[in-house]
Design a protein around this motif. Structure first.
Motif, PDB file in Angstrom:
ATOM      1  N   ASP A 115     -12.813  29.074 -99.347  1.00 32.01           N
ATOM      2  CA  ASP A 115     -12.255  27.885 -99.995  1.00 32.01           C
ATOM      3  C   ASP A 115     -13.188  27.382-101.084  1.00 32.01           C
ATOM      4  O   ASP A 115     -12.745  26.805-102.070  1.00 32.01           O
ATOM      5  CB  ASP A 115     -12.029  26.772 -98.969  1.00 32.01           C
ATOM      6  CG  ASP A 115     -10.719  26.952 -98.221  1.00 32.01           C
ATOM      7  OD1 ASP A 115      -9.686  27.100 -98.884  1.00 32.01           O
ATOM      8  OD2 ASP A 115     -10.738  26.936 -96.980  1.00 32.01           O
ATOM      9  N   ILE A 116     -14.475  27.593-100.911  1.00 33.71           N
ATOM     10  CA  ILE A 116     -15.437  27.160-101.924  1.00 33.71           C
ATOM     11  C   ILE A 116     -15.220  27.933-103.218  1.00 33.71           C
ATOM     12  O   ILE A 116     -15.153  27.350-104.297  1.00 33.71           O
ATOM     13  CB  ILE A 116     -16.885  27.299-101.416  1.00 33.71           C
ATOM     14  CG1 ILE A 116     -17.128  26.302-100.280  1.00 33.71           C
ATOM     15  CG2 ILE A 116     -17.886  27.099-102.547  1.00 33.71           C
ATOM     16  CD1 ILE A 116     -18.476  26.441 -99.606  1.00 33.71           C
ATOM     17  N   ALA A 117     -15.089  29.253-103.119  1.00 33.35           N
ATOM     18  CA  ALA A 117     -14.846  30.072-104.314  1.00 33.35           C
ATOM     19  C   ALA A 117     -13.549  29.642-104.988  1.00 33.35           C
ATOM     20  O   ALA A 117     -13.479  29.556-106.219  1.00 33.35           O
ATOM     21  CB  ALA A 117     -14.804  31.553-103.953  1.00 33.35           C
ATOM     22  N   THR A 118     -12.531  29.344-104.201  1.00 33.18           N
ATOM     23  CA  THR A 118     -11.237  28.947-104.751  1.00 33.18           C
ATOM     24  C   THR A 118     -11.329  27.642-105.533  1.00 33.18           C
ATOM     25  O   THR A 118     -10.834  27.548-106.662  1.00 33.18           O
ATOM     26  CB  THR A 118     -10.188  28.816-103.625  1.00 33.18           C
ATOM     27  OG1 THR A 118     -10.103  30.068-102.928  1.00 33.18           O
ATOM     28  CG2 THR A 118      -8.829  28.451-104.175  1.00 33.18           C
ATOM     29  N   LEU A 138     -21.035  34.647-116.202  1.00 29.36           N
ATOM     30  CA  LEU A 138     -19.645  35.053-116.018  1.00 29.36           C
ATOM     31  C   LEU A 138     -18.822  33.881-115.529  1.00 29.36           C
ATOM     32  O   LEU A 138     -19.346  32.981-114.861  1.00 29.36           O
ATOM     33  CB  LEU A 138     -19.546  36.160-114.949  1.00 29.36           C
ATOM     34  CG  LEU A 138     -20.333  37.439-115.137  1.00 29.36           C
ATOM     35  CD1 LEU A 138     -20.259  38.282-113.882  1.00 29.36           C
ATOM     36  CD2 LEU A 138     -19.804  38.206-116.321  1.00 29.36           C
ATOM     37  N   THR A 139     -17.531  33.913-115.819  1.00 24.43           N
ATOM     38  CA  THR A 139     -16.641  32.944-115.187  1.00 24.43           C
ATOM     39  C   THR A 139     -16.532  33.315-113.713  1.00 24.43           C
ATOM     40  O   THR A 139     -16.811  34.457-113.324  1.00 24.43           O
ATOM     41  CB  THR A 139     -15.237  32.958-115.813  1.00 24.43           C
ATOM     42  OG1 THR A 139     -14.623  34.216-115.533  1.00 24.43           O
ATOM     43  CG2 THR A 139     -15.281  32.690-117.319  1.00 24.43           C
ATOM     44  N   MET A 140     -16.141  32.374-112.894  1.00 25.62           N
ATOM     45  CA  MET A 140     -15.959  32.658-111.468  1.00 25.62           C
ATOM     46  C   MET A 140     -14.939  33.779-111.281  1.00 25.62           C
ATOM     47  O   MET A 140     -15.111  34.651-110.435  1.00 25.62           O
ATOM     48  CB  MET A 140     -15.528  31.397-110.725  1.00 25.62           C
ATOM     49  CG  MET A 140     -15.420  31.573-109.230  1.00 25.62           C
ATOM     50  SD  MET A 140     -16.971  31.976-108.402  1.00 25.62           S
ATOM     51  CE  MET A 140     -17.859  30.460-108.626  1.00 25.62           C
ATOM     52  N   GLU A 141     -13.895  33.769-112.090  1.00 22.80           N
ATOM     53  CA  GLU A 141     -12.876  34.815-111.991  1.00 22.80           C
ATOM     54  C   GLU A 141     -13.468  36.188-112.302  1.00 22.80           C
ATOM     55  O   GLU A 141     -13.212  37.152-111.576  1.00 22.80           O
ATOM     56  CB  GLU A 141     -11.707  34.522-112.929  1.00 22.80           C
ATOM     57  CG  GLU A 141     -10.591  35.545-112.808  1.00 22.80           C
ATOM     58  CD  GLU A 141      -9.372  35.186-113.627  1.00 22.80           C
ATOM     59  OE1 GLU A 141      -8.369  35.894-113.472  1.00 22.80           O
ATOM     60  OE2 GLU A 141      -9.402  34.218-114.410  1.00 22.80           O
ATOM     61  N   GLU A 142     -14.265  36.283-113.353  1.00 16.71           N
ATOM     62  CA  GLU A 142     -14.898  37.563-113.699  1.00 16.71           C
ATOM     63  C   GLU A 142     -15.814  38.037-112.568  1.00 16.71           C
ATOM     64  O   GLU A 142     -15.830  39.217-112.222  1.00 16.71           O
ATOM     65  CB  GLU A 142     -15.713  37.435-114.991  1.00 16.71           C
ATOM     66  CG  GLU A 142     -14.862  37.254-116.226  1.00 16.71           C
ATOM     67  CD  GLU A 142     -15.672  36.841-117.448  1.00 16.71           C
ATOM     68  OE1 GLU A 142     -15.203  37.143-118.563  1.00 16.71           O
ATOM     69  OE2 GLU A 142     -16.755  36.225-117.309  1.00 16.71           O
TER      70      GLU A 142
END
Length: 188
Positions: A115-118, A138-142
């Motif tokens: 949930d933290i990453a989300t 990097l972006t979190m998504e990358e």
């Protein structure tokens, strides 16, 4: 395992062991608790930087402090929502032992339902990685989409950007923002 190649694991709290019940052993453990630069928490006009060895509970406190100015701005509301959401993650014992970086690496490496990453993904957070002698943002998504970090790479910090700067909002602009989070992962 190749002959002469050590199996190495980088840890802070090593709480992932309880979740994944690892049966394999490692030849060496690198404990990041002795690297003070990975415990830094720094706030500036561009947002808040949190070192990866910071525990989840300390990260929650740091995000809450961003919201203590008493202003009811969209930015403060976003920080409050992030902190509120992170407080719902795991037990107090895990929050006090597990590191922010460990949680994110588990999400990246093992597809851990974090949930933290989300929530950090939703607010446009960035990560800083050291690859050998090269630093990379990097972006979190990358970060979550890339192959897992190898033995020459280490996650250094997470940056939660200043919401107004991220959205290109000037201080005189009036805006209504709805930012809600919901718990996705279950507690084991």
């Amino acid at each position: 395992m190749e002959m002469g190649v050590d199996r190495v694991k980088v840890v802070v709290g090593n709480t992932g062991l309880g979740y994944y019940k690892e049966v394999g052993s490692y030849d060496k453990y690198i404990d990041l608790r002795y690297s003070p630069e990975l415990f830094m928490i720094r706030r500036d006009d561009s947002g808040i930087n949190i070192g990866v060895a910071v525990t989840i509970s300390k990260a929650i406190e740091a995000v809450k402090e961003c919201n203590q100015h008493g202003f009811h701005t969209e930015e403060n509301m976003v920080y409050k929502k992030i902190a509120d959401h992170m407080e719902k993650v795991a037990s107090g014992f895990i929050q006090n032992s597990a590191s922010l970086g460990g949680n994110l690496v588990m999400a990246q490496r093992n597809h851990f339902p974090s949930d933290i990453a989300t929530v950090l993904l939703a607010v446009g957070s960035l990560v800083n990685i050291m690859n050998g002698l090269k630093s990379e943002e990097l972006t979190m998504e990358e970060f979550l989409r890339r192959p897992e970090l190898d033995s020459k790479s280490i996650l250094l910090s997470v940056k939660i950007p200043d919401w107004n700067r991220l959205m290109g909002i000037s201080s005189g602009t009036r805006m209504n923002l709805l930012f809600e989070t919901y718990r996705a992962a279950h507690n084991p």
